[in-house]
Design a protein around this motif. Structure first.
Motif, mmCIF file in Angstrom:
data_model
loop_
_atom_site.group_PDB
_atom_site.id
_atom_site.type_symbol
_atom_site.label_atom_id
_atom_site.label_comp_id
_atom_site.label_asym_id
_atom_site.label_seq_id
_atom_site.Cartn_x
_atom_site.Cartn_y
_atom_site.Cartn_z
ATOM 1 N N THR A 9 -5.818 4.597 8.331
ATOM 2 C CA THR A 9 -6.718 4.790 7.429
ATOM 3 C C THR A 9 -6.424 3.340 6.665
ATOM 4 O O THR A 9 -7.703 3.067 6.099
ATOM 5 C CB THR A 9 -6.546 5.850 6.360
ATOM 6 N N ALA A 10 -5.485 2.783 6.311
ATOM 7 C CA ALA A 10 -5.236 1.816 5.478
ATOM 8 C C ALA A 10 -5.769 0.652 6.060
ATOM 9 O O ALA A 10 -6.358 -0.204 5.500
ATOM 10 C CB ALA A 10 -3.811 1.375 5.208
ATOM 11 N N LEU A 11 -5.900 0.381 7.326
ATOM 12 C CA LEU A 11 -6.118 -0.751 8.333
ATOM 13 C C LEU A 11 -7.778 -0.774 7.959
ATOM 14 O O LEU A 11 -8.423 -1.799 8.146
ATOM 15 C CB LEU A 11 -5.831 -0.497 9.452
ATOM 16 N N VAL A 12 -8.321 0.549 7.855
ATOM 17 C CA VAL A 12 -9.898 0.523 7.773
ATOM 18 C C VAL A 12 -10.190 -0.043 6.597
ATOM 19 O O VAL A 12 -11.481 -0.911 6.262
ATOM 20 C CB VAL A 12 -10.437 2.057 8.166
ATOM 21 N N PHE A 13 -9.596 0.013 5.469
ATOM 22 C CA PHE A 13 -10.063 -0.227 3.938
ATOM 23 C C PHE A 13 -10.269 -1.728 3.772
ATOM 24 O O PHE A 13 -11.324 -2.064 3.399
ATOM 25 C CB PHE A 13 -9.039 0.435 3.033
ATOM 26 N N PRO A 14 -9.424 -2.473 4.377
ATOM 27 C CA PRO A 14 -9.901 -4.094 4.251
ATOM 28 C C PRO A 14 -11.328 -4.446 5.117
ATOM 29 O O PRO A 14 -11.824 -5.109 4.595
ATOM 30 C CB PRO A 14 -8.679 -4.804 5.017
ATOM 31 N N LEU A 15 -11.571 -3.446 6.244
ATOM 32 C CA LEU A 15 -12.787 -3.726 6.880
ATOM 33 C C LEU A 15 -13.802 -3.050 6.170
ATOM 34 O O LEU A 15 -14.933 -3.919 5.868
ATOM 35 C CB LEU A 15 -12.866 -2.793 7.933
ATOM 36 N N ILE A 16 -13.664 -1.938 5.489
ATOM 37 C CA ILE A 16 -14.943 -1.278 4.215
ATOM 38 C C ILE A 16 -15.081 -2.475 3.051
ATOM 39 O O ILE A 16 -16.010 -2.622 2.742
ATOM 40 C CB ILE A 16 -14.204 -0.208 3.824
ATOM 41 N N HIS A 17 -13.863 -3.023 2.607
ATOM 42 C CA HIS A 17 -14.039 -3.664 1.704
ATOM 43 C C HIS A 17 -14.659 -5.144 1.816
ATOM 44 O O HIS A 17 -15.137 -5.768 1.112
ATOM 45 C CB HIS A 17 -12.295 -4.059 0.995
ATOM 46 N N ALA A 18 -14.393 -5.750 3.135
ATOM 47 C CA ALA A 18 -15.033 -7.088 3.416
ATOM 48 C C ALA A 18 -16.518 -7.037 3.330
ATOM 49 O O ALA A 18 -17.184 -6.396 3.692
ATOM 50 C CB ALA A 18 -14.561 -7.557 4.807
ATOM 51 N N GLY A 19 -16.901 -8.197 2.776
ATOM 52 C CA GLY A 19 -18.393 -8.449 2.795
ATOM 53 C C GLY A 19 -19.147 -8.480 4.145
ATOM 54 O O GLY A 19 -20.259 -7.939 4.053
ATOM 55 N N ARG A 20 -18.604 -8.897 5.060
ATOM 56 C CA ARG A 20 -19.118 -8.997 6.125
ATOM 57 C C ARG A 20 -18.296 -8.477 7.360
ATOM 58 O O ARG A 20 -17.609 -9.028 8.060
ATOM 59 C CB ARG A 20 -19.441 -10.552 6.642
ATOM 60 N N THR A 21 -18.104 -7.197 7.692
ATOM 61 C CA THR A 21 -17.408 -6.578 8.220
ATOM 62 C C THR A 21 -17.639 -6.955 9.600
ATOM 63 O O THR A 21 -16.693 -6.896 10.617
ATOM 64 C CB THR A 21 -17.398 -4.730 8.198
ATOM 65 N N TRP A 22 -18.686 -7.046 9.998
ATOM 66 C CA TRP A 22 -18.971 -7.506 11.601
ATOM 67 C C TRP A 22 -18.243 -8.915 11.699
ATOM 68 O O TRP A 22 -18.393 -9.321 13.127
ATOM 69 C CB TRP A 22 -20.518 -7.571 11.808
ATOM 70 N N ARG A 23 -17.926 -9.672 11.018
ATOM 71 C CA ARG A 23 -17.399 -10.997 11.417
ATOM 72 C C ARG A 23 -15.721 -10.806 11.122
ATOM 73 O O ARG A 23 -15.226 -11.945 11.249
ATOM 74 C CB ARG A 23 -17.825 -11.946 10.483
ATOM 75 N N ILE A 24 -15.305 -9.483 11.494
ATOM 76 C CA ILE A 24 -13.933 -9.435 11.190
ATOM 77 C C ILE A 24 -12.954 -10.122 12.382
ATOM 78 O O ILE A 24 -11.927 -10.352 12.122
ATOM 79 C CB ILE A 24 -13.379 -7.878 11.171
ATOM 80 N N ILE A 25 -13.654 -10.275 13.349
ATOM 81 C CA ILE A 25 -12.795 -11.043 14.558
ATOM 82 C C ILE A 25 -12.275 -12.328 13.971
ATOM 83 O O ILE A 25 -11.288 -12.704 14.545
ATOM 84 C CB ILE A 25 -14.008 -10.978 15.702
ATOM 85 N N TYR A 26 -12.884 -12.902 13.161
ATOM 86 C CA TYR A 26 -12.548 -14.300 12.562
ATOM 87 C C TYR A 26 -10.944 -14.110 11.956
ATOM 88 O O TYR A 26 -10.138 -14.977 12.045
ATOM 89 C CB TYR A 26 -13.369 -14.840 11.710
ATOM 90 N N TRP A 27 -10.719 -12.915 11.406
ATOM 91 C CA TRP A 27 -9.735 -12.246 10.649
ATOM 92 C C TRP A 27 -8.817 -11.868 11.426
ATOM 93 O O TRP A 27 -7.453 -12.305 11.195
ATOM 94 C CB TRP A 27 -10.436 -11.571 9.466
ATOM 95 N N LEU A 28 -9.088 -10.777 12.241
ATOM 96 C CA LEU A 28 -8.013 -10.021 12.584
ATOM 97 C C LEU A 28 -7.192 -10.596 14.086
ATOM 98 O O LEU A 28 -6.257 -10.402 14.430
ATOM 99 C CB LEU A 28 -8.441 -8.574 12.962
#
Lengths: 460, 772, 248, 223
Positions: free
Chosen positions: A113-132
C-alpha cells in the motif's frame, strides 16, 4: 508464566484452519463491501489521473499533503512484522508465536500500500518508469541516485522482497498441512508452494536456520527503510521543521510504535472474527502492551528531543514554525490530539494489567495510537510546508479535499481486503509454531500451584 | 477535402495548437496536418518571427508597440523602444491585446434587432449593410459616439457627421476633463503638455497614478526609471489612495479627499515666506491670483488640520522642490472633485513659482499639431454636454446613433439613464469586438476588426514635446485565424460616405504622403520617395520630428477663480460614511473585463484579481468588525453594490478605494457575473466650473452583508514572519553598501533573538558583562 | 551546434529601487512562456502560477506607510537545493549557469518545489485550459506544459537559443544585451538587466558588483544567479541618526 | 516426487521471472524504436502521389536531379524545412506534364488551374491547399531546428550518414545542403513513397550529438 489451556494438535489444526478450509459467515459480506470501496478508490485514482492533482486540496507551497502522510504512515505500520517477528524470534520470546504471521503479512500488505502512494501522489503516474526503473537504453539518462525519493523505492523494494521470503519460509510447514487436507486444484497449488515439505528433521533444521538467518538479515533493512523515508524530509534545506538530523531514529522508533499497535489491532480482530480464543490470548496482549509501553516512552523522548534540537538553534523561522505548530489554531488542536492519542491516554492505560489483558480496551488504545501516529506525520509535513520561507506571497494553508480523505480510507479498505483474501488461502496464525510451543510447554509444580513452563533444549 | 485559404489557416492553427497542447506526452494527440498553402506569404515561414511596429489606438493610445507575428498569428507585444512616447517603457496591459484579438467570445457575426422590442438575431453582412445604409441616409440626424481619440477614425467620424449635419461626441469614464480645462486656462491649449520627469530632480505629483495608469504610463514609468538612475531625484506624491505611484514615492502624503489645492498653496506659502525662489518667479506666480496674493490661512500648521497632512512634511517638500529642477503636476482623482478644476489649476500654477514651465526637467509645452485626415479630441465631452445630448435622444430628435469604442450603458452613471435614451433612438448602430451592454441595447451590431488588422494613424496624447504621428498597420490579415467576417470601423464609415476616401489604408497613405512633402530636417524617417518614406514609417511605427516643438512662449494664465473652492461630497445620511475613491486598474474601466490576461494580473497593492474589492484601513476595519473577504454593501445616493473587503494598512481612515471595471453584464465567459460595477453608484455631482463629472466626490455607506468569501488574491493567507529585518527587500541609505545594511540588520535581528539570553543575563550580571 | 562551447553564466540583476510593482514583467512572462491562465479558483486555492511574481511588503503604519515591491523569478542558484532531490533528473544545472527544468522528464513528485526555499516552482494541478481561439497566441518556441508537471522560470531559454543561433549563423559572438528576457523587455523602468555574469565587461556583471547588490537568503548558501540591488532610503538624516545609534 | 515438486515450483517462478524480463525488454525496445503499430505507420498514401524519384532522383536513373532545397526552401535558415506552396508546384506544372495524368489533375485542381476554350486559366480563388500527411514527426516537446543541423553537416561531411550511392561526397570539406538530408531522412530521392528510415527517437539524437560533440544538455532541445 503464561496461563493457557492445553490444546491438542488436532484441535489446533481444526480451529486455526477454520478461516481457510471453511468460510466464516461474515467473510463474503465483508469482502464484497470492501471490494466495492476498493474499486471506487481505484476509479477515483483514475479520475485524478485524468483531471490532474487539482482534485486534491494541495496548493503552493503545500505540495505534499495527505498522500505522503499516508505513505509514511503505511511504511511505519510495515515495521510491525520485523519488530515482532525477527527481533522476537532472535530473542526467542515465546509469546511471539501466534503473533508472527499476522505481523508479517501486515508488513507486506502495508508496504504494498505504501508503495502505491507515491504513485498516487505523483503528477504523472504514467511516467513512473523514469523513476522506479533504473533502466533507460533509449535516452541514456538514469535516475538520480542522490535523491531520497529514488532510494525510497529501492529500500522499500528490498524490504518487501525480504519480508516476502521471510513469510514464505515460515509458511512452508503450514502449507504442507493444507496440502494434506485439500483436494483437486487447491491441492496442486499447495503442493507446489509447499515445495515437498515432509517434516523430516533436516527440513525442520533448514527451516529454522533459514528463519533465523533472514531475521538477522532483515534487521538492518528494517532500520534503513524508515531512515531513508525520513531523509525525504531531512535533506530539504528550504523547509523549516524538516531538516533535522534526528529524523532517522525518530522515524524508526515512531514506526515501531505504530506498527506494533497495528498488530494489536489486528490480533484483536482475529480473535473476534475467527474465534481463536485459545490461541490469541490475553497474555499476548499483555506482552505486546508491555513492549508498547517501552517503545512509546522511547518515542516520546525522541519527540521532545526533536523539538529541543530545533529550538536550541534559536533560528527565528524555526521558532515561528514551532510556535504555529504547537500554539496556533488549528494546528494546536491537532498537536494536542496527537500527544493525547499517541502517548498521554494509551500509555498510562497500559500500566495496568487489567487494561493490558482487556482485549477491547487494547483494541481501542491501539487504534488511538495509530491516529496519533498518523497525525504526527501530518504535523511534520504540512505546517512546515505552509510556512516555509519569509515570502509573503506564497504562504497557503492546506485542507485535504474529500478526494484525499477517500484515498486514505481506501488504503485501509485495501489492506483489510488483502488480509481477508490472504486468510482464505493461508492460515493467519502459524500452526507449526503453535504446535511447537505446545510441545515445549509443560507445567511445573511450584508450591501448590501448577505453573506452565517452556522447556527448551540447550543450544550446543 | 477542399479548403479555402481561411479554413486552411484555421485548420493549421488547430493542428499546431493541438500538437503544442499535448506536448507533455511523446505522442501528440493529433497528427500534425502538413498543409501546403496556396501561396507563400512572407510572414508564414514556420519558425521565423517578425516584429511589426504599430499602435493600439483604444487600449494604449499613442504608445508605439512592437507585435511579434509568427506563422500568421500574433504572439507577443512589447513597447517600441524607438518610439518617442514609449521609449524603453511599456504598459502592463500590452499583452492583453492578444486576447482582445483571440477572444473565444469575440463577435464574428452581424446582428440585428428587427423591431425595438425584438431580440438580436444574427444576420448576413449584406442585409446589415443595407440596414445601415438606410439608417445613415443624407436626411437622417446622426450622432457618432466614440472613445476620445485624435486619429483617422476621429477624422472619419467628424467628417461623416458633418456630411449629415449631425454631432460627434466622445465619452470616457473617469475622464480628465478638468485637467484639460485647467491647462487650457494656464497654457492656452487643450493639448496636454509633457512632464519631463526623466530630467527632473524633484517631482511632486498630485492624484495622478502616473506610473500605473494615468494618461501615458509607458512614457512616464520609463521616465521614473530615469529619475531613479544615477542622480536619484526626489519624488513626493499626494494622493488619498495608496497607488503604486504612492508606493514608489519617497514621500507619500495622504490628504483628505478634495483638499489637495490647500497643500499646494501651503507649499507655495512656505516657498514665498522663506523666499526660497527668485522674486521674479514669486511675482509671476502671484500674478495668477486675484489681488496678486494668495489668501491667508495657508501656513502649514493650519493646513495640517484641514488636510491631515503633517506640517513638517509640507515644509520639507517645499524646501526640497525649491532647489534644482522641479516639476509639479496633478491629475486623476485630484481633478475629479467638485473643486477639481480649482485643484488642478492651483497645482499646475506652482510650476510658475518654481520656474519650471517650458524648461528641461519641468513642464514642456507641446506644439499644436494639425494633420490632415487626423482629427477628433482627446478630451471627452463633459457630463453636462451629455445630459443635454441624452435629452435630445430621449425626445426622439436623433434618428441614428453610431457607437464605437465605448460602452456607454455600462460606464455612464445611473443618473443619466443611457439605456432609456437609446431606446428612443430609432437606429442604434454599434461597433465592437465582443458583446457588451451597449451592444446589447443596439439595433445593429457590426463585428469590428481589432487594431491588429486595420490601418490608422494617431497623434499621441500627450506629445513627447514635438510633433509625432503614430502609425497603426495591420500585422495579420483580415481573415487570419481567430477572426471571421469582421469589418473595420473606418472602412465601414467610408463605405457609407464615399467622398471621405476609398479606405483606411488610403487615408493613412495620404497622411504620410503629406508628411513626406512637408518633411524637413529632424524627421525620423528619411527617404527618396513616398513609397520609401511610408516603408520607413511602417518600420519605425510612426513619424516624428524633433525640430517641430512648441513655439508658445508666454502662457495664457487666465484665472477663472476669484476665491478658493471647497470640495462638496454627496451624502448618504448614514453614520458609517466613507469617501469613495474610484480607480482604474488593468481592466481599463471595463474595456478589458473579458480578457482573462487582464483579469488575472494581480493588483499590485492588494494582489487581488477577478473581483471587485474595497480597500479599507485595517484598523478601522477591525473596529467595524470587517475581515478580509467579508461581503460588504456600498451604498451611495445613486445606488448600491456588493464588494469584498480587503483591509490593508495604507488607506486613510474614512476613505475607501474601489477599482472600476468589473460587473460587466455582457462580454462573455470571463466577465459575466463577476464583481460589481462601481461606475453605476457614482453620484451625479458635477464640477460647477466645467460641468464635468466629479467622480471622486461620492460618499458611500459601508455595511456588512454578512457572509465571507475566500478573497481571490495572490498573496498568501498564512501570516508572515521575517527571517531578518529588511528581508527580502534590503533598504540602504544613500551611499551605504548592501553589506553594511545587512550587517546592521543582522545586528538588530540578533538583538531581537537574544531577548531570552538577555533575560538570563539580567539574572546573572557577572556572566553577561564578560560576554559583551 | 546550437550552444557555443564558451561557458556562460546567465544572470539577472534586479534593481528594487526602480521597481514600481506594476506587474508588467509578470504578464509579459506569462505570455512569452505559455504559462496557464490563472482563473479565480487558482487564486482562491493558492495555486496561482506566475514564473515571475512581484511580492509586496508593508512597511510602517499609516500615514508613514509604504508598500515595497520585489520581483522574484527563479533564482537559478549555482548550488540549487531543487536539483539533488529530483529522482529523475528532470531538473539540473547546465553549463550556462541555468537551472533547467525538463518537462518531458518530470514525473511530478513535487520534491523540487519542497526543496526550493524561494518557492518559484509551480505545479500544474490542472490541465491548462486554452480555448480554441487563444491557442493561436501560444508561443511556438515554448512547450505547453500539461497537468502533473513542475515548471518555472527558464530565463527565457528559447530567446537565448534563438539569439545564439542567429549569432552563430552570422558567424559572430553574442553581444552583451542582445538577448533580453521577456520580463526585461516589459520593464518600463529598466529595473531588470540580463546577461552573462562570466563576461566581466557585460552590464549585468558590472551591476552585480555594485555596492547595493545582495542575494536572497545567503545563509542557505544557494549562490543565486539573480542578484538584487537594494532600495534606497530617501531620508538621509534619519539614516545618519540610526547609524550613530547603532555604533554605541 | 520429492525432487520434482520443488523443481516445478522453482521452475515456474523462474519462467515467470524470465518472461517478465523479456516483456520489459520488449516494451523498452518498442519505446526505443516504435514498430509500425498503434499509429506509428512509417509511410502514408499522400493526397497526391508525389514521386520524389522523378523530381529528385539522379539524372542517370531517369530523374530530374532537382535540389532538395528548391522545394524545401526554408530548410537552410529556418527551423522547419517547409512544404512548398501549391503555387510553386503550379509554376512548372501549369505547362509541364501530361494533361491526362491523374495526379497532375489533382494538383492543377488544387492550384486553381483549368483550361477553358483551349486557354489555360489560373484562378487563385479556386485554389486550395493540399493536405500532405506528415511522415517524419517529432514530439512537440522537442525543438528541432533544421538550419543549425544543415549548417553543421555541410561543414562536417564526416558526420553524414546513410549516404546514397550516387552521391560522391567522400573526402570533401564542404557539401551542398541537399546532400546532408540523408542522415535523418535516408535516400528520399530513391523512395517511391517516402517512409521513415530512422527511429528519430531521443536515443538516436543523443548518440549523434555525442559522436559529433553536439550539446547533450537537455535544454538544447527541450524547453
Amino acid at each position: 508464566m503464561q496461563q493457557r489451556k492445553s490444546v491438542t494438535q488436532e484441535y489446533t489444526n481444526s480451529v486455526l484452519l477454520n478461516g481457510t478450509l471453511e468460510t466464516p459467515k461474515w467473510w463474503p459480506y465483508l469482502v464484497s463491501i470492501l471490494s466495492f470501496f476498493v474499486l471506487v478508490g481505484i476509479g477515483l485514482f483514475f479520475v485524478q489521473i485524468y483531471y490532474g492533482l487539482g482534485v486534491t486540496g494541495l496548493s503552493r507551497p503545500v505540495y505534499w499533503g495527505l498522500y505522503i502522510t499516508t505513505f509514511v504512515f503505511w511504511v511505519g505500520i510495515s515495521h510491525a512484522g520485523i519488530m515482532i517477528s525477527a527481533i522476537l524470534r532472535l530473542t526467542q520470546a515465546e509469546w511471539r508465536r501466534p503473533v508472527t504471521r499476522a505481523a508479517e503479512i501486515l508488513t507486506i500488505f502495508s508496504l504494498l500500500t505504501a508503495l502505491v502512494f507515491p504513485l498516487i501522489h505523483a503528477g504523472r503516474t504514467w511516467r513512473i518508469i523514469y523513476w522506479l526503473l533504473p533502466f533507460d537504453f533509449a535516452r541514456g539518462i538514469w535516475p538520480n541516485i542522490r535523491s531520497p525519493l529514488f532510494m525510497d523505492p529501492i529500500a522499500i523494494g528490498t524490504y518487501l522482497t525480504g519480508s516476502t521470503l521471510f513469510l514464505f519460509v515460515a509458511l512452508i510447514p503450514d502449507l504442507a498441512v493444507l496440502r494434506d487436507r485439500t483436494t483437486g486444484l487447491r491441492k496442486g497449488f499447495y503442493t507446489i508452494l509447499a515445495m515437498g515439505w515432509r517434516g523430516n528433521p533436516r527440513q525442520w533444521k533448514m527451516q529454522v536456520v533459514g528463519g533465523i538467518l533472514l531475521s538477522a538479515l532483515m534487521l538492518p533493512i528494517f532500520v534503513s527503510v524508515h531512515s531513508i523515508v525520513s531523509w525525504d524530509f531531512a535533506v530539504t534545506i528550504g523547509v523549516e521543521g524538516w531538516h533535522s538530523t534526528i529524523f532517522a531514529p525518530y522515524f524508526v522508533i515512531g514506526a515501531v510504535h505504530s506498527g506494533v499497535s497495528a498488530v494489536v489491532t489486528m490480533m484483536a480482530l482475529m480473535r473476534w472474527g475467527w474465534g481463536w480464543n485459545d490461541f490469541i490470548r490475553p497474555e499476548h496482549f499483555d506482552a505486546l502492551a508491555r513492549l508498547l509501553t517501552v517503545v512509546a516512552t522511547a518515542w516520546l523522548g525522541f519527540t521532545f528531543l526533536e523539538l529541543l534540537f530545533s529550538l536550541y538553534g534559536l533560528d527565528a523561522p524555526e521558532i515561528a514554525l514551532r510556535e504555529m505548530q504547537i500554539f496556533q489554531y488549528p494546528w494546536n488542536m491537532l498537536f494536542l490530539l496527537f500527544l493525547l492519542t499517541g502517548f498521554i491516554i494509551p500509555v498510562p492505560m497500559w500500566l495496568f494489567k487489567r487494561v493490558r489483558t482487556n482485549i477491547a480496551l487494547m483494541f481501542w488504545s491501539s487504534i488511538m495510537v495509530n491516529i496519533g501516529m498518523w497525525l504526527e506525520r501530518f504535523l511534520i509535513i504540512v505546517p512546515g510546508l505552509s510556512r516555509k520561507t519569509p515570502f509573503v506571497f506564497t504562504w497557503e494553508s492546506y485542507t485535504p479535499s474529500w478526494f484525499e480523505w477517500y484515498i486514505l480510507f481506501w488504503s485501509f479498505c485495501w489492506v483489510t481486503l488483502l488480509m481477508l483474501l490472504f486468510s482464505k488461502v493461508f492460515p493467519l496464525v502459524p500452526l507449526f509454531e503453535q504446535k511447537e510451543s505446545e510441545v515445549f510447554s509443560d507445567s511445573v509444580k511450584i508450591g501448590r500451584a501448577n505453573v506452565p513452563t517452556i522447556f527448551r533444549e540447550e543450544e550446543e | 477535402m477542399k479548403l479555402n485559404r481561411r479554413e486552411f489557416l484555421t485548420l493549421s492553427g488547430k493542428s499546431a495548437a493541438g500538437a503544442v497542447l499535448f506536448a507533455a506526452c511523446s505522442i501528440p494527440e493529433k497528427e500534425l496536418i502538413v498543409q501546403s498553402p496556396v501561396d507563400m506569404p512572407e510572414d508564414l515561414v514556420r519558425g521565423v518571427d517578425q516584429w511589426y511596429a504599430t499602435n493600439w489606438s483604444e487600449g494604449a493610445p499613442g504608445d508605439g508597440i512592437l507585435v511579434r507575428v509568427m506563422e500568421g498569428r500574433i504572439k507577443k507585444i512589447k513597447g517600441n523602444p524607438d518610439h518617442p512616447i514609449t521609449r524603453e517603457g511599456s504598459r502592463t496591459i500590452y499583452d492583453t491585446a492578444l486576447q482582445v484579438h483571440y477572444n473565444p467570445d469575440r463577435l464574428n457575426t452581424y446582428k440585428v434587432r428587427r423591431s425595438k422590442k425584438g431580440i438580436l438575431s444574427n444576420t448576413s453582412e449584406a442585409e446589415a449593410n443595407k440596414l445601415i445604409f438606410e439608417a445613415t441616409k443624407k436626411n437622417k440626424k446622426i450622432v457618432i459616439v466614440t472613445n476620445p481619440t485624435k486619429s483617422t477614425s476621429g477624422w472619419v467620424s467628424k467628417k461623416f457627421v458633418q456630411s449629415r449635419g449631425g454631432r460627434y461626441l466622445t465619452y470616457d469614464p473617469l475622464d480628465q476633463y478638468n485637467l484639460y480645462d485647467a491647462l487650457n486656462d494656464l497654457f492656452g491649449s487643450y493639448d496636454l503638455p509633457i512632464i519631463d520627469i526623466s530630467n527632473s530632480e524633484n517631482v511632486l505629483s498630485f492624484g495622478a497614478d502616473w506610473i500605473g495608469g494615468w494618461i501615458s504610463p509607458a512614457h512616464y514609468s520609463s521616465s521614473y526609471g530615469k529619475l531613479r538612475s544615477e542622480n536619484r531625484g526626489f519624488f513626493a506624491h499626494v494622493e488619498p489612495r495608496h497607488s503604486i505611484t504612492s508606493a514608489a514615492a519617497d514621500t507619500w502624503l495622504s490628504p483628505f479627499p478634495g483638499t489637495e489645492a490647500e497643500i499646494a498653496l501651503s507649499i507655495a506659502n512656505v516657498i514665498i515666506n522663506e523666499k526660497l525662489v527668485s522674486d521674479q518667479q514669486i511675482s509671476d506666480f502671484l500674478k495668477i491670483f486675484p489681488d496678486g496674493k494668495i489668501e491667508y490661512g495657508y501656513n502649514p500648521s493650519d493646513v495640517e488640520k484641514r488636510t491631515g497632512v503633517s506640517a513638517d512634511k509640507i515644509v520639507e517638500i517645499a524646501r526640497k522642490i525649491s532647489k534644482g529642477k522641479s516639476v509639479v503636476f496633478a491629475g486623476g482623482s485630484t481633478s475629479a472633485y467638485t473643486n477639481g478644476k480649482y485643484n488642478t489649476f492651483v497645482i499646475y500654477a506652482l510650476n510658475f513659482l518654481l520656474g519650471s514651465v517650458g524648461k528641461e526637467g519641468g513642464i514642456i509645452l507641446n506644439p499644436k499639431v494639425e494633420v490632415d485626415y487626423i482629427d477628433g479630441s482627446n478630451k471627452s465631452n463633459s457630463i453636462k454636454d451629455w445630459q443635454e445630448e441624452l435629452a435630445q435622444w430621449r425626445a426622439g430628435y436623433v434618428d441614428t446613433v453610431i457607437i464605437k469604442g465605448v460602452d456607454l450603458v455600462y460606464s455612464m452613471p445611473n443618473s443619466l439613464d443611457v439605456k432609456g435614451a437609446l431606446a428612443n433612438v430609432e437606429n442604434v448602430i454599434s461597433f465592437g469586438t465582443s458583446m457588451n451592454e451597449t451592444l446589447e441595447a443596439s439595433d445593429i451590431i457590426i463585428p469590428e476588426t481589432t487594431f491588429f488588422q486595420d490601418w490608422g494613424a494617431e497623434i499621441p496624447n500627450p506629445l513627447p514635446g514635438f510633433k509625432t504621428i503614430s502609425l497603426q498597420q495591420p500585422v495579420v490579415t483580415k481573415n487570419s485565424p481567430g477572426t471571421k467576417s469582421t469589418s473595420s470601423y473606418v472602412d465601414k464609415i467610408i463605405e457609407l460616405e464615399s467622398s471621405l476616401g476609398s479606405s483606411a489604408k488610403s487615408l493613412v497613405k495620404k497622411i504620410f504622403d503629406n508628411e513626406f512633402n512637408d518633411s524637413d530636417n529632424g524627421g525620423s524617417v528619411k527617404a527618396g520617395d513616398k513609397g520609401g518614406f511610408l516603408n520607413g514609417v511602417q518600420q519605425r511605427g510612426g513619424f516624428w520630428n524633433i525640430k517641430q516643438t512648441s513655439d508658445q512662449k508666454t502662457p495664457r494664465l487666465k484665472n477663472p477663480f476669484k476665491h478658493s473652492i471647497e470640495n462638496t461630497f454627496s451624502t448618504t445620511n448614514d453614520s458609517n460614511e466613507f469617501h469613495l475613491i474610484p480607480f482604474t486598474n488593468y481592466l481599463n474601466n471595463g474595456k478589458l473585463a473579458n480578457i482573462p490576461f487582464a483579469q488575472q494580473i494581480p493588483d499590485p497593492i492588494t494582489s487581488a484579481a477577478w473581483q471587485t474589492w474595497v480597500e479599507i484601513n485595517s484598523h478601522q476595519a477591525e473596529e467595524m468588525g470587517i475581515k478580509e473577504g467579508d461581503i460588504i454593501y456600498l451604498k451611495s445616493d445613486a445606488g448600491e453594490i456588493q464588494c469584498l473587503a480587503y483591509p490593508h494598512p495604507a488607506v486613510q481612515p474614512n476613505t475607501i478605494c474601489v477599482p472600476t471595471g468589473q460587473g460587466t453584464l455582457r462580454g462573455g465567459r470571463y466577465s459575466e457575473e463577476r464583481g460589481s460595477n462601481l461606475l453605476k453608484i457614482l453620484s451625479d455631482k458635477l464640477d460647477p466650473e466645467t460641468g464635468s463629472l466629479a467622480w471622486a466626490s461620492t460618499k458611500v455607506s459601508v455595511k456588512r452583508a454578512g457572509g465571507n468569501k475566500k478573497f481571490p488574491k495572490f498573496e498568501g493567507t498564512v501570516e508572515a514572519f521575517p527571517i531578518e529585518p529588511g528581508f527580502p527587500i534590503l533598504i540602504v541609505a544613500p551611499g551605504e553598501t548592501a553589506h553594511e545594511a545587512e550587517k546592521k540588520n543582522h545586528h538588530k535581528y540578533q538583538e531581537k533573538l537574544n531577548l531570552i539570553e538577555k533575560d538570563k543575563n539580567n539574572n546573572h550580571n557577572g556572566i553577561s558583562s564578560e560576554k559583551n | 551546434m546550437v550552444i557555443e562551447n564558451k561557458d556562460r553564466n546567465w544572470g539577472m540583476v534586479i534593481d528594487t529601487d526602480k521597481c514600481t510593482g506594476c506587474n508588467g514583467c509578470v504578464i509579459a512572462c506569462q505570455v512569452e512562456n505559455n504559462v496557464p491562465l490563472n482563473d479565480q479558483n487558482k487564486f482562491e486555492r493558492g495555486r496561482v502560477m506566475s514564473w515571475m511574481r512581484v511580492e509586496r511588503y508593508w512597511e510602517g503604519e499609516f500615514p508613514e506607510v509604504k508598500a515595497r515591491f520585489i520581483p522574484i523569478p527563479c533564482q537559478h542558484c549555482a548550488n540549487a537545493p531543487c536539483e539533488p532531490v529530483c529522482p529523475v533528473y528532470a531538473t539540473y544545472h547546465n553549463n550556462e549557469g541555468m537551472n533547467i527544468q525538463v518537462y518531458n522528464r518530470c514525473v511530478g513528485t513535487r520534491y523540487c518545489a519542497n526543496g526550493c526555499p524561494y518557492i518559484v516552482r509551480f505545479f500544474n494541478y490542472w490541465e491548462p485550459i486554452w480555448p480554441e481561439e487563444m491557442r493561436n497566441h501560444l508561443n511556438p518556441d515554448v512547450t505547453v506544459r500539461s497537468r502533473g508537471i513542475m515548471e518555472k522560470c527558464s530565463f527565457c531559454i528559447q530567446r537565448i537559443r534563438r539569439g545564439a543561433r542567429k549569432a552563430k549563423e552570422e558567424n559572430r559572438e553574442l553581444e552583451d544585451g542582445e538577448i533580453t528576457t521577456a520580463c526585461q523587455d516589459a520593464c518600463s523602468t529598466q529595473a531588470i538587466t540580463f546577461g552573462d555574469l562570466n563576461d566581466p565587461e557585460s552590464k549585468v556583471s558590472k551591476l552585480s558588483k555594485d555596492d547595493r547588490s545582495y542575494t536572497l537568503m545567503p545563509h542557505l548558501n544557494t549562490d543565486p544567479n539573480v542578484i538584487y540591488l537594494a532600495s534606497i532610503k530617501e531620508n538621509k538624516e534619519e539614516f545618519q541618526e540610526e547609524k550613530a545609534n547603532s555604533h554605541d | 516426487m520429492k525432487v520434482i515438486v520443488p523443481i516445478i515450483g522453482l521452475g515456474g517462478l523462474s519462467t515467470i521471472a524470465i518472461l517478465a524480463i523479456l516483456f520489459a525488454g520488449l516494451i523498452n525496445a518498442w519505446l526505443g524504436q516504435p514498430l509500425p503499430v498503434l499509429g506509428f505507420e512509417q509511410t502514408f498514401d499522400q493526397p497526391i502521389n508525389f514521386p520524389h524519384t522523378k523530381h529528385a532522383g539522379p539524372v542517370t536513373e531517369g530523374g530530374l536531379g532537382m535540389d532538395c532545397t528548391y522545394c524545401h526552401r526554408t530548410v537552410e535558415n529556418s527551423s522547419s524545412a517547409h512544404v512548398p506552396a501549391v503555387e510553386l508546384c503550379a509554376s512548372c506544372h501549369r505547362a509541364i506534364g501530361s494533361e491526362n495524368s491523374e495526379e497532375l489533375k489533382k494538383l492543377r485542381e488544387s492550384a486553381g488551374i483549368y483550361s477553358e476554350n483551349n486557354q489555360v486559366i489560373v484562378d487563385p480563388k479556386k485554389a486550395s491547399p493540399i493536405n500532405w500527411k506528415r511522415v517524419h514527426r517529432l514530439p512537440d516537446h522537442v525543438r528541432f531546428v533544421h538550419s543549425a543541423h544543415i549548417n553543421y553537416l555541410t561543414n562536417n561531411p564526416g558526420a553524414i550518414k546513410n549516404i546514397p550511392e550516387h552521391l560522391n561526397i567522400y573526402g570533401k570539406e564542404n557539401v551542398l545542403s541537399s546532400e546532408v538530408c540523408s542522415t535523418c531522412h535516408g535516400d528520399v530521392a530513391n523512395m517511391e513513397q517516402v517512409h521513415q528510415v530512422e527511429p528519430l527517437k531521443m536515443g538516436q539524437c543523443v548518440n549523434c550529438h555525442r559522436e559529433n560533440g553536439g550539446p547533450t544538455d537537455c535544454a538544447a532541445c527541450h524547453h
